[in-house]
Design an enzyme around this catalytic site. Structure first.
Site, PDB file in Angstrom:
ATOM      1  N   ARG A  15     -29.996 106.244  70.256  1.00 60.90           N
ATOM      2  CA  ARG A  15     -31.476 105.519  70.003  1.00 60.90           C
ATOM      3  C   ARG A  15     -30.944 104.799  68.594  1.00 60.90           C
ATOM      4  O   ARG A  15     -30.279 105.060  67.888  1.00 60.90           O
ATOM      5  CB  ARG A  15     -32.472 106.486  70.038  1.00 60.90           C
ATOM      6  CG  ARG A  15     -32.972 107.056  71.304  1.00 60.90           C
ATOM      7  CD  ARG A  15     -34.192 107.994  71.304  1.00 60.90           C
ATOM      8  NE  ARG A  15     -33.664 109.334  70.640  1.00 60.90           N
ATOM      9  CZ  ARG A  15     -34.337 110.334  70.638  1.00 60.90           C
ATOM     10  NH1 ARG A  15     -35.637 110.235  70.576  1.00 60.90           N
ATOM     11  NH2 ARG A  15     -34.105 111.294  69.943  1.00 60.90           N
ATOM     12  N   LYS A  75     -33.896 110.182  64.410  1.00 59.43           N
ATOM     13  CA  LYS A  75     -33.622 111.645  64.167  1.00 59.43           C
ATOM     14  C   LYS A  75     -33.843 111.798  62.565  1.00 59.43           C
ATOM     15  O   LYS A  75     -33.757 110.972  61.985  1.00 59.43           O
ATOM     16  CB  LYS A  75     -32.427 112.273  65.069  1.00 59.43           C
ATOM     17  CG  LYS A  75     -32.566 112.003  66.330  1.00 59.43           C
ATOM     18  CD  LYS A  75     -33.715 112.942  66.996  1.00 59.43           C
ATOM     19  CE  LYS A  75     -33.576 114.379  66.613  1.00 59.43           C
ATOM     20  NZ  LYS A  75     -34.757 115.233  67.112  1.00 59.43           N
ATOM     21  N   TYR A  94     -38.587 111.181  62.755  1.00 62.35           N
ATOM     22  CA  TYR A  94     -38.805 112.670  63.034  1.00 62.35           C
ATOM     23  C   TYR A  94     -38.067 113.588  62.079  1.00 62.35           C
ATOM     24  O   TYR A  94     -36.860 113.146  61.940  1.00 62.35           O
ATOM     25  CB  TYR A  94     -38.336 112.766  64.633  1.00 62.35           C
ATOM     26  CG  TYR A  94     -39.149 112.065  65.480  1.00 62.35           C
ATOM     27  CD1 TYR A  94     -40.411 112.546  65.941  1.00 62.35           C
ATOM     28  CD2 TYR A  94     -38.225 111.175  66.488  1.00 62.35           C
ATOM     29  CE1 TYR A  94     -40.912 111.854  66.844  1.00 62.35           C
ATOM     30  CE2 TYR A  94     -39.304 110.812  67.542  1.00 62.35           C
ATOM     31  CZ  TYR A  94     -40.453 110.865  67.804  1.00 62.35           C
ATOM     32  OH  TYR A  94     -41.243 110.364  68.797  1.00 62.35           O
ATOM     33  N   HIS A  96     -39.143 117.396  61.997  1.00 65.63           N
ATOM     34  CA  HIS A  96     -39.136 118.819  62.349  1.00 65.63           C
ATOM     35  C   HIS A  96     -38.622 119.759  61.538  1.00 65.63           C
ATOM     36  O   HIS A  96     -37.524 120.346  61.554  1.00 65.63           O
ATOM     37  CB  HIS A  96     -38.384 118.763  63.758  1.00 65.63           C
ATOM     38  CG  HIS A  96     -38.944 117.834  64.875  1.00 65.63           C
ATOM     39  ND1 HIS A  96     -39.960 118.005  65.633  1.00 65.63           N
ATOM     40  CD2 HIS A  96     -38.296 116.838  65.492  1.00 65.63           C
ATOM     41  CE1 HIS A  96     -40.070 117.324  66.455  1.00 65.63           C
ATOM     42  NE2 HIS A  96     -38.989 116.515  66.294  1.00 65.63           N
ATOM     43  N   GLU A 118     -43.876 113.129  64.040  1.00 67.43           N
ATOM     44  CA  GLU A 118     -44.192 114.151  64.719  1.00 67.43           C
ATOM     45  C   GLU A 118     -45.650 114.943  64.368  1.00 67.43           C
ATOM     46  O   GLU A 118     -46.394 115.614  65.141  1.00 67.43           O
ATOM     47  CB  GLU A 118     -43.205 115.366  65.142  1.00 67.43           C
ATOM     48  CG  GLU A 118     -43.280 116.404  64.002  1.00 67.43           C
ATOM     49  CD  GLU A 118     -41.909 115.844  63.035  1.00 67.43           C
ATOM     50  OE1 GLU A 118     -41.635 116.559  62.180  1.00 67.43           O
ATOM     51  OE2 GLU A 118     -41.468 114.380  63.298  1.00 67.43           O
ATOM     52  N   ASP A 270     -36.655 121.892  69.076  1.00 71.20           N
ATOM     53  CA  ASP A 270     -36.458 121.137  67.983  1.00 71.20           C
ATOM     54  C   ASP A 270     -37.323 121.629  66.854  1.00 71.20           C
ATOM     55  O   ASP A 270     -37.479 121.427  65.827  1.00 71.20           O
ATOM     56  CB  ASP A 270     -36.589 119.653  67.868  1.00 71.20           C
ATOM     57  CG  ASP A 270     -37.570 119.116  68.860  1.00 71.20           C
ATOM     58  OD1 ASP A 270     -38.521 119.992  69.068  1.00 71.20           O
ATOM     59  OD2 ASP A 270     -37.697 117.952  69.023  1.00 71.20           O
TER      60      ASP A 270
END
Length: 371
Positions: A15, A75, A94, A96, A118, A270
């Protein structure tokens, strides 16, 4: 503002943080967009499309990080990328962080403004920037599970939809959020017998209204989880506590009672995973076995369908990204309580409580930092 879009470097992550259409929107609002060369090729967006959108192609990730005011990624930053961040620079991606102490410490040390997709949260508790990837991952989970149930792939040799005279696969979905509902939708469409467990009765009622007796709903407690997973051919972990580490619903001691060759797809991995024996894997090495149960724990599942995923992600992240660029991050988060919840690390402090609690780090409320 100068917006930087580096090429993703996580294992098999195809991505890209922004589509050419997204870049065109930033340019139309008077901003500059720097895109690392070939960053979009994995998502089928060639450099020529970014040039037509008005972006500047840049040869190296180092230059992207050095010049940009805001880094837009997909990511979480890898260690080499964390080292490139600078105080006051905005990281929009993101993260996490709850299960990842090393990354949390690295971002604290960077002094950057770290905004996590997120944890952007609307008043109705929905997560608008997580939802599109949850939809993709949920739908993929059923497909992936169906593939790994095949004997050559390590599963017990069960066809999802069965055939006349033979029962279909028994699919158990733990969690009735966005991931869970999308996983159940695809599994049901493939003809499987689907059971969804959750503690939220309103979500179970919603499923019942949608599918009636085509899908079974069960209240989630240890007894019911045990009964469900022991009978399952495929278990899909779809549990989420926003920003926090996921609790274990399937514990290590349950595995010996599960069917040999059954499959676990833990989409929650994740955030730490909801199956105790799960750990994060990659698209290059996706599975492992514990007590004869096949575990799939790829932490960036949507990266396998990058064109769809990148388009869906930019659709969701663009309006908030533009707000940050147009107003500056301080004004943007003051004007939008949902975006404010996305700020996890700021100026060397953890300003998202669940992340601080997960690591035993001091929590500093965002309001006090803004003041």
């Amino acid at each position: 503002m100068i917006i930087g879009v580096p090429k993703e470097i996580k294992n098999n992550e195809f991505r890209v943080g922004m589509t050419p259409g997204g870049a065109a929107e930033f340019v139309a609002h008077g901003h500059s967009v720097l895109v690392e060369k070939a960053a979009g090729e994995g998502s089928s967006f060639p450099d020529s499309e970014y040039l037509r959108a008005g972006a500047e192609l840049v040869g190296t990730s180092d230059e992207i990080f050095a010049r940009a005011d805001m880094i837009v990624k997909v990511k979480e930053p890898q260690p080499v990328e964390i080292a490139r961040l600078r105080p006051g620079q905005i990281l929009y991606t993101y993260l996490h962080l709850a299960p990842d102490l090393a990354q949390t410490q690295g971002l604290i040390g960077s002094g950057a403004v770290c905004i996590a997709y997120e944890t952007v949260e609307l008043p109705n508790h929905s997560l608008p920037l997580l939802a599109p990837m949850s939809e993709v991952a949920g739908r993929m989970a059923a497909q992936v599970g169906a593939a790994y149930l095949q004997k050559p792939n390590g599963g017990r040799g069960v066809l999802m939809g069965g055939v006349p005279g033979v029962l279909p696969a028994n699919v158990v979905v733990l969690g009735a959020g966005v991931v869970g509902i999308n996983a159940a939708y695809i599994a049901c469409g493939m003809g499987a017998q689907v059971t969804v467990l959750d503690v939220n009765l309103d979500r179970l009622r919603y499923i019942d209204e949608l599918w009636g007796n085509r899908m079974r709903t069960v209240y989630s407690n240890r007894h019911n989880v045990e009964d469900a997973v022991y009978a399952a051919d495929l278990v899909i972990g779809a549990v989420l506590l926003p920003g926090a580490k996921t609790p274990f619903l399937v514990t290590r001691d349950m595995l010996p009672n599960m069917k040999k060759g059954s499959v676990v797809v833990d989409v929650s991995v994740d955030q730490g995973g909801c199956i105790e024996t799960t750990h994060a894997t990659t698209h290059a090495d996706p599975i492992f076995f514990v007590d004869g149960v096949l575990h799939y724990g790829v932490a960036n599942m949507p990266g396998a369908v990058p064109n769809t995923s990148t388009l869906a992600l930019t659709n969701a992240t663009l309006r908030y990204g533009l707000a940050i660029a147009n107003k500056g991050w301080k004004a943007a988060v003051k004007d939008d309580a949902a975006l404010a919840k996305g700020v996890n690390v700021l100026g060397g402090k953890v300003v998202y409580k669940e992340v601080a609690d997960a690591h035993g780090i001091e929590y500093i409320p965002l309001d006090s930092m803004l003041a």
